[in-house]
Write an enzyme that holds these catalytic residues in place. Structure first.
Site, PDB file in Angstrom:
ATOM      1  N   GLY A 132       0.888  -1.044   0.121  1.00  0.00           N
ATOM      2  CA  GLY A 132       0.003  -0.019   0.015  1.00  0.00           C
ATOM      3  C   GLY A 132       0.796   1.451   0.214  1.00  0.00           C
ATOM      4  O   GLY A 132       0.618   2.175  -0.651  1.00  0.00           O
TER       5      GLY A 132
ATOM      6  N   ASN B 171      -8.214   3.869   8.295  1.00  0.00           N
ATOM      7  CA  ASN B 171      -7.605   2.930   9.001  1.00  0.00           C
ATOM      8  C   ASN B 171      -7.827   2.768  10.458  1.00  0.00           C
ATOM      9  O   ASN B 171      -8.152   1.971  11.357  1.00  0.00           O
ATOM     10  CB  ASN B 171      -6.183   2.668   8.810  1.00  0.00           C
ATOM     11  CG  ASN B 171      -5.427   3.876   8.884  1.00  0.00           C
ATOM     12  OD1 ASN B 171      -5.718   4.813   8.160  1.00  0.00           O
ATOM     13  ND2 ASN B 171      -4.301   3.731   9.465  1.00  0.00           N
TER      14      ASN B 171
ATOM     15  N   GLN C 209      -7.639  -0.146   3.034  1.00  0.00           N
ATOM     16  CA  GLN C 209      -8.529  -0.641   4.139  1.00  0.00           C
ATOM     17  C   GLN C 209      -9.996  -1.199   3.778  1.00  0.00           C
ATOM     18  O   GLN C 209     -10.698  -1.783   4.290  1.00  0.00           O
ATOM     19  CB  GLN C 209      -9.012   0.237   5.198  1.00  0.00           C
ATOM     20  CG  GLN C 209      -7.798   0.697   6.135  1.00  0.00           C
ATOM     21  CD  GLN C 209      -7.368  -0.627   7.105  1.00  0.00           C
ATOM     22  OE1 GLN C 209      -8.264  -1.402   7.386  1.00  0.00           O
ATOM     23  NE2 GLN C 209      -6.102  -0.567   7.542  1.00  0.00           N
TER      24      GLN C 209
ATOM     25  N   SER D 268      -3.530  -3.067  -0.687  1.00  0.00           N
ATOM     26  CA  SER D 268      -2.271  -3.886  -0.286  1.00  0.00           C
ATOM     27  C   SER D 268      -2.825  -5.348   0.178  1.00  0.00           C
ATOM     28  O   SER D 268      -3.879  -5.482   0.772  1.00  0.00           O
ATOM     29  CB  SER D 268      -1.875  -3.179   0.994  1.00  0.00           C
ATOM     30  OG  SER D 268      -0.927  -4.121   1.690  1.00  0.00           O
ATOM     31  N   GLY D 269      -1.646  -6.468  -0.072  1.00  0.00           N
ATOM     32  CA  GLY D 269      -2.372  -7.728   0.084  1.00  0.00           C
ATOM     33  C   GLY D 269      -2.675  -8.244   1.502  1.00  0.00           C
ATOM     34  O   GLY D 269      -3.548  -8.833   1.666  1.00  0.00           O
ATOM     35  N   HIS D 270      -1.645  -7.692   2.418  1.00  0.00           N
ATOM     36  CA  HIS D 270      -1.830  -8.227   3.860  1.00  0.00           C
ATOM     37  C   HIS D 270      -3.088  -7.622   4.640  1.00  0.00           C
ATOM     38  O   HIS D 270      -3.141  -8.087   5.820  1.00  0.00           O
ATOM     39  CB  HIS D 270      -0.542  -8.094   4.485  1.00  0.00           C
ATOM     40  CG  HIS D 270      -0.267  -6.545   4.743  1.00  0.00           C
ATOM     41  ND1 HIS D 270      -0.436  -6.115   6.126  1.00  0.00           N
ATOM     42  CD2 HIS D 270       0.194  -5.393   4.165  1.00  0.00           C
ATOM     43  CE1 HIS D 270      -0.035  -4.956   6.398  1.00  0.00           C
ATOM     44  NE2 HIS D 270       0.406  -4.530   5.225  1.00  0.00           N
TER      45      HIS D 270
ATOM     46  N   CYS E 156       1.660   2.486  12.994  1.00  0.00           N
ATOM     47  CA  CYS E 156       2.806   3.512  12.640  1.00  0.00           C
ATOM     48  C   CYS E 156       3.133   4.322  13.903  1.00  0.00           C
ATOM     49  O   CYS E 156       3.979   4.910  14.238  1.00  0.00           O
ATOM     50  CB  CYS E 156       2.517   4.290  11.319  1.00  0.00           C
ATOM     51  SG  CYS E 156       0.979   3.979  10.577  1.00  0.00           S
TER      52      CYS E 156
HETATM   53  C1  LIG Z   1      -1.776  -0.454   5.936  1.00  0.00           C
HETATM   54  C2  LIG Z   1      -1.933   0.754   4.968  1.00  0.00           C
HETATM   55  C3  LIG Z   1      -1.362   1.130   4.202  1.00  0.00           C
HETATM   56  C4  LIG Z   1       0.091   0.611   3.942  1.00  0.00           C
HETATM   57  O1  LIG Z   1       0.101  -0.319   3.311  1.00  0.00           O
HETATM   58  P1  LIG Z   1       1.779  -1.496   3.243  1.00  0.00           P
HETATM   59  O2  LIG Z   1       1.150  -2.453   2.301  1.00  0.00           O
HETATM   60  O3  LIG Z   1       1.668  -2.035   4.721  1.00  0.00           O
HETATM   61  O4  LIG Z   1       2.562  -0.615   2.971  1.00  0.00           O
HETATM   62  C5  LIG Z   1      -1.523   2.437   3.472  1.00  0.00           C
HETATM   63  N1  LIG Z   1      -2.858   3.059   3.563  1.00  0.00           N
HETATM   64  C6  LIG Z   1      -3.843   2.337   4.532  1.00  0.00           C
HETATM   65  C7  LIG Z   1      -4.860   3.149   4.769  1.00  0.00           C
HETATM   66  C8  LIG Z   1      -3.363   1.371   5.223  1.00  0.00           C
HETATM   67  O5  LIG Z   1      -4.269   1.024   6.211  1.00  0.00           O
END
Ligand SMILES: *Cc1c(COP(=O)(O)O)cnc(C)c1O
Length: 382
Positions: A71, A151, A179, A199-201, A325
């Site tokens: 992400g 988030n 999200q 983002s995959g995770h 973070c």
């Molecule tokens: C987790 C998150 C990101 C960052 O994604 P990563 O894959 O961890 O770099 C960016 N934006 C939002 C809203 C997120 O929740």
């Protein structure tokens, strides 16, 4: 000790079915997707299949999907890459005060390159104001970037209305949907979204892999320079197992999005209801209804969220205070501050985010523990 994981906005586990699809690409099918012999071409095919899966999940075309490392990279790549490629048209960008740091810090770095950024306010629910957005638009505005859903507090922004305003003014609209994917059905064409990060995770795929959707015809510069991968927009040998996992995970998540939404919403609503029933002086952060199904962010006045988090975690219950973070720093969350909370109330917040494997008994156990800990901590103050 059995643990209860209530931090799905931070990350999710990788589903078995996803992992199973990934495994062959670590060992038997390890070819470089740029190589012309069989195992290279197998990798290439797998990457292109995943691109189709991501495109289908979003209502986009495969050639509009670029794979990244997550992400954060997708946000950086589009916002910085688009701004640099289009600076002759204008140097003004509009975003919001509650964006993820991947967006906010990219915008800050663009300010140093001579771009002018407007950071929109949000109301007490974390919602941007469409009239304020319209007033912020100038002749030299080239980009609007507003997150799909927050988030920390779960608030879902009025994406279609923002996209409509952007379109009327011929401004490109990007959204950080990290999200939202898996929680809400998205169709970039119907919703007039020009660019989107995922983002995959965050939806039961692997970490370290993400994607960026950019509507055909919109130009942006790469930020990682090197080989010709990803249509010259993102150099570097493809993370084939990760990309395969991302494709499978987004397919599973979007197939089951309605069922998932219902399940999480039920857990969240019972959690909020029970917390309010059993614990006095609490405040729900974010919008009461227009929020992510699994998100409950509650301030427990008089208590440090961090202390509550540590007590819960010592008892096998994993939650978050502020965003991951921000952990380790005692600064109150920029998101909660933007919604008008005092620094004290912002520091007293605890975020729980439900997921696939959570059960109603876990909600009950968590609220019981919370009730005890809050009572203890508040008593200790007196
Ligand atoms: C987790 C998150 C990101 C960052 O994604 P990563 O894959 O961890 O770099 C960016 N934006 C939002 C809203 C997120 O929740």
């Amino acid at each position: 000790m059995n643990s209860i994981y209530l931090d799905h906005a931070a990350t999710t586990y990788t589903k078995q079915e996803v992992l199973k699809e990934m495994l062959p690409y670590f060992y038997q099918k390890y070819g470089n997707a740029s190589s012309i012999y069989t195992i290279g071409q197998e990798s290439k095919k797998a990457v292109e299949h995943s691109r189709e899966q991501v495109a289908k999940a979003l209502g986009a075309l495969p050639e509009e999907i670029y794979f990244t490392s997550g992400g954060s990279e997708s946000d950086n790549l589009f916002i910085a890459g688009f701004a640099r490629a289009n600076k002759r048209k204008g140097r003004h960008i509009i975003t919001s005060k509650i964006e993820h740091m991947a967006v906010l810090k990219t915008c800050l770095s663009l300010e140093k390159e001579g771009f002018d950024i407007t950071y929109l306010n949000v109301d007490k629910y974390g919602m941007i104001n469409l009239e304020e957005l319209k007033r912020a638009i100038r002749n030299d505005t080239i980009l609007i970037s507003v997150m799909y859903a927050n988030n920390e507090i779960g608030t879902i922004e009025p994406i279609e209305e923002i996209a409509k305003i952007a379109k009327e003014h011929h401004i490109v609209f990007h959204t950080d949907a990290v999200q939202a994917i898996g929680n809400i059905a998205i169709d970039v064409k119907k919703q007039n979204i020009d660019a989107l990060s995922l983002s995959g995770h965050k939806f039961y795929g692997p970490k370290g892999v993400g994607a960026l959707y950019v509507r055909k015809g919109i130009n942006f510069e790469p930020i990682i320079h090197g080989g010709h991968q990803e249509n010259n927009k993102r150099a570097g040998t493809e993370n084939v197992p990760g990309i395969v996992g991302l494709g499978k995970a987004i397919e599973l998540s979007t197939e089951n999005v309605d069922r998932y939404y219902q399940k999480l919403q039920k857990l969240r609503d019972v959690y909020i209801q029970k917390v309010f029933e059993k614990i006095p002086d609490v405040k729900l952060n974010g919008h009461p209804t227009i929020r992510l199904p699994g998100n409950a962010n509650i301030s427990f006045s008089g208590i440090e969220g961090e202390t509550l988090l540590l007590l819960l975690s010592a008892n096998g219950i994993y939650t978050s205070s502020g965003s991951a973070c921000n952990s380790g720093s005692s600064n109150p969350s920029h998101v909660l501050m933007a919604t008008g909370l005092s620094p004290e109330l912002a520091r007293s917040s605890l975020r729980v985010t439900f997921g696939e494997e959570n059960k109603m008994e876990e909600v009950e156990e968590t609220v019981e523990k919370l009730e005890t800990f809050v009572k203890k901590l508040r008593g200790a103050e007196k």
